[in-house]
Write a protein that holds these residues in place. Structure first.
Motif, PDB file in Angstrom:
ATOM      1  N   THR A 116       0.824  -1.208   0.000  1.00 59.01           N
ATOM      2  CA  THR A 116       0.000   0.000   0.000  1.00 59.01           C
ATOM      3  C   THR A 116       0.859   1.259   0.000  1.00 59.01           C
ATOM      4  OG1 THR A 116      -1.662  -1.222   1.253  1.00 59.01           O
ATOM      5  CG2 THR A 116      -1.918   1.163   1.131  1.00 59.01           C
ATOM      6  N   PHE A 170      -2.275  14.021   5.704  1.00 58.58           N
ATOM      7  CA  PHE A 170      -1.594  13.769   4.435  1.00 58.58           C
ATOM      8  C   PHE A 170      -2.566  13.190   3.421  1.00 58.58           C
ATOM      9  CE2 PHE A 170      -1.087  10.159   7.259  1.00 58.58           C
ATOM     10  CZ  PHE A 170      -1.467   9.092   6.482  1.00 58.58           C
ATOM     11  N   SER A 171      -2.154  13.181   2.159  1.00 55.35           N
ATOM     12  CA  SER A 171      -3.041  12.682   1.118  1.00 55.35           C
ATOM     13  C   SER A 171      -3.240  11.177   1.249  1.00 55.35           C
ATOM     14  CB  SER A 171      -2.456  12.995  -0.256  1.00 55.35           C
ATOM     15  OG  SER A 171      -3.124  12.256  -1.234  1.00 55.35           O
ATOM     16  N   THR A 172      -4.504  10.750   1.203  1.00 51.80           N
ATOM     17  CA  THR A 172      -4.765   9.319   1.318  1.00 51.80           C
ATOM     18  C   THR A 172      -4.997   8.692  -0.058  1.00 51.80           C
ATOM     19  OG1 THR A 172      -7.089   9.842   1.689  1.00 51.80           O
ATOM     20  CG2 THR A 172      -5.736   9.433   3.633  1.00 51.80           C
ATOM     21  N   GLU A 173      -4.678   9.406  -1.121  1.00 52.40           N
ATOM     22  CA  GLU A 173      -4.865   8.844  -2.452  1.00 52.40           C
ATOM     23  C   GLU A 173      -4.083   7.544  -2.580  1.00 52.40           C
ATOM     24  OE1 GLU A 173      -3.314  11.054  -5.700  1.00 52.40           O
ATOM     25  OE2 GLU A 173      -4.057   9.615  -7.178  1.00 52.40           O
ATOM     26  N   GLY A 174      -4.765   6.493  -2.991  1.00 53.68           N
ATOM     27  CA  GLY A 174      -4.101   5.208  -3.149  1.00 53.68           C
ATOM     28  C   GLY A 174      -4.186   4.322  -1.925  1.00 53.68           C
ATOM     29  N   LEU A 175      -4.735   4.850  -0.831  1.00 54.34           N
ATOM     30  CA  LEU A 175      -4.816   4.067   0.412  1.00 54.34           C
ATOM     31  C   LEU A 175      -5.692   2.833   0.231  1.00 54.34           C
ATOM     32  CD1 LEU A 175      -3.900   4.059   3.379  1.00 54.34           C
ATOM     33  CD2 LEU A 175      -6.019   5.210   3.965  1.00 54.34           C
ATOM     34  N   SER A 176      -6.692   2.944  -0.658  1.00 54.78           N
ATOM     35  CA  SER A 176      -7.617   1.823  -0.827  1.00 54.78           C
ATOM     36  C   SER A 176      -6.925   0.606  -1.441  1.00 54.78           C
ATOM     37  CB  SER A 176      -8.794   2.237  -1.704  1.00 54.78           C
ATOM     38  OG  SER A 176      -8.353   2.543  -2.999  1.00 54.78           O
ATOM     39  N   PHE A 177      -5.666   0.793  -1.878  1.00 61.88           N
ATOM     40  CA  PHE A 177      -4.937  -0.384  -2.380  1.00 61.88           C
ATOM     41  C   PHE A 177      -4.731  -1.408  -1.266  1.00 61.88           C
ATOM     42  CE2 PHE A 177      -1.285  -2.865  -3.817  1.00 61.88           C
ATOM     43  CZ  PHE A 177      -1.665  -3.151  -5.123  1.00 61.88           C
ATOM     44  N   ALA A 178      -4.877  -0.974  -0.012  1.00 62.06           N
ATOM     45  CA  ALA A 178      -4.755  -1.905   1.114  1.00 62.06           C
ATOM     46  C   ALA A 178      -5.712  -3.088   0.951  1.00 62.06           C
ATOM     47  CB  ALA A 178      -5.024  -1.188   2.431  1.00 62.06           C
ATOM     48  N   TYR A 217       2.294   1.678  -3.384  1.00 60.01           N
ATOM     49  CA  TYR A 217       1.271   2.153  -4.325  1.00 60.01           C
ATOM     50  C   TYR A 217       0.990   3.643  -4.128  1.00 60.01           C
ATOM     51  CZ  TYR A 217      -3.052   2.454  -6.979  1.00 60.01           C
ATOM     52  OH  TYR A 217      -4.014   2.822  -7.879  1.00 60.01           O
ATOM     53  N   GLN A 262       1.125   9.032  -6.090  1.00 59.47           N
ATOM     54  CA  GLN A 262       1.199  10.427  -5.636  1.00 59.47           C
ATOM     55  C   GLN A 262       2.462  11.135  -6.106  1.00 59.47           C
ATOM     56  OE1 GLN A 262       0.377  11.071  -1.475  1.00 59.47           O
ATOM     57  NE2 GLN A 262      -1.276   9.575  -1.453  1.00 59.47           N
TER      58      GLN A 262
END
Lengths: 109, 156
Positions: free
Chosen positions: A97, B69-77, A100, A105
């Protein structure tokens, strides 16, 4: 969605979940035996379902345009590598994660 | 879980209601320590997991907006989690066929029905294929059995 619509959506999902959860226990909870084919299906399904869920997460990735799914594939490869190496779910999930998030970003902006 | 929850009395409705993925995994794989009552063990595992979920979800809902902070991409978890579960499953199972069926059916359904409506067709294809395979195996077993019965008669 307004707050009422959100509440209704959550209630519907909860009702559906409770119904499907209770169904097998109600149907086969008493003296009635589960038929063998259903038991075998229950043994075989987890593998197929896990595969379906993993692929489901890639359903919106466009492999033909944009980044061609490169961030997703790179991070997924990292998860597989980490997991085969360390066998720790926490390390695999956190590592993949973070990688990614850095890729989407900072690299492919 | 059907068998495990037998004889749990008043706890049973809550055990059924409160079972989440984590509880299922623990109860399916772990035995209670020596001297610990099995029913209470299952009850507490269920209750604690339930609490963790409620607390975590509430905290996330309340504090989610103030993450600095930006959580963009967090859903990749979630993707990563499903991948690790799949790897564990493949390494554990003796018969890889159901998993292969799952992969193929999902990709075929995704190609045929598109991203928004492939889950149900994929599920139907998976169940149909697995049931057809069961039938085939049963028929193979039946074809084998007369010979075995013959052997039995000879032995007698």
């Amino acid at each position: 969605m307004g707050i009422a619509e959100q509440a209704i959506a959550i209630d519907l999902a909860a009702a559906g979940t409770i119904f499907t959860r209770a169904l097998p226990f109600v149907a086969f909870g008493g003296k009635r035996q589960m038929p063998r084919w259903l038991e075998e299906l229950g043994d075989a399904l987890p593998g197929a379902i896990f595969a379906l869920l993993a692929i489901y997460r890639f359903k919106d990735v466009d492999f033909l345009a944009g980044t061609h799914g490169a961030p997703e594939l790179l991070a997924a490869a990292a998860v597989v590598g980490l997991h085969l190496w360390k066998h720790s779910m926490l390390i695999s999930v956190a590592g993949g994660t973070i990688l990614y998030m850095i890729i989407v970003q900072c690299v492919f902006v | 879980m059907l068998k495990r929850y037998e004889g749990t009395g008043w706890m049973r409705p809550y055990l059924i209601f409160g079972m989440c993925d984590e509880t299922f995994s623990i109860l399916a794989s772990k035995e209670p320590p020596e001297g610990v009552d099995r029913n209470w063990f299952m009850f507490w595992v269920t209750l604690l997991d339930h609490m963790y979920w409620v607390t975590g979800a509430a905290l996330g809902g309340l504090a989610g907006d103030i993450v600095p902070f930006s959580t963009e991409g967090l859903s990749f978890a979630m993707t990563a989690l499903f991948i690790t579960i799949l790897i564990d499953q493949v390494q554990k199972e003796h018969d890889h066929m159901p998993t292969i069926v799952g992969v193929v059916a999902s990709i075929v359904a995704l190609a045929l029905f598109g991203a928004d409506s492939f889950m149900l067709p994929a599920l139907l294809m998976i169940v149909a294929t697995l049931m057809l395979r069961q039938k085939r195996q049963e028929r193979a077993d039946v074809a084998d059995s007369p010979k075995e019965q013959g052997d039995c008669v000879c032995d007698r």
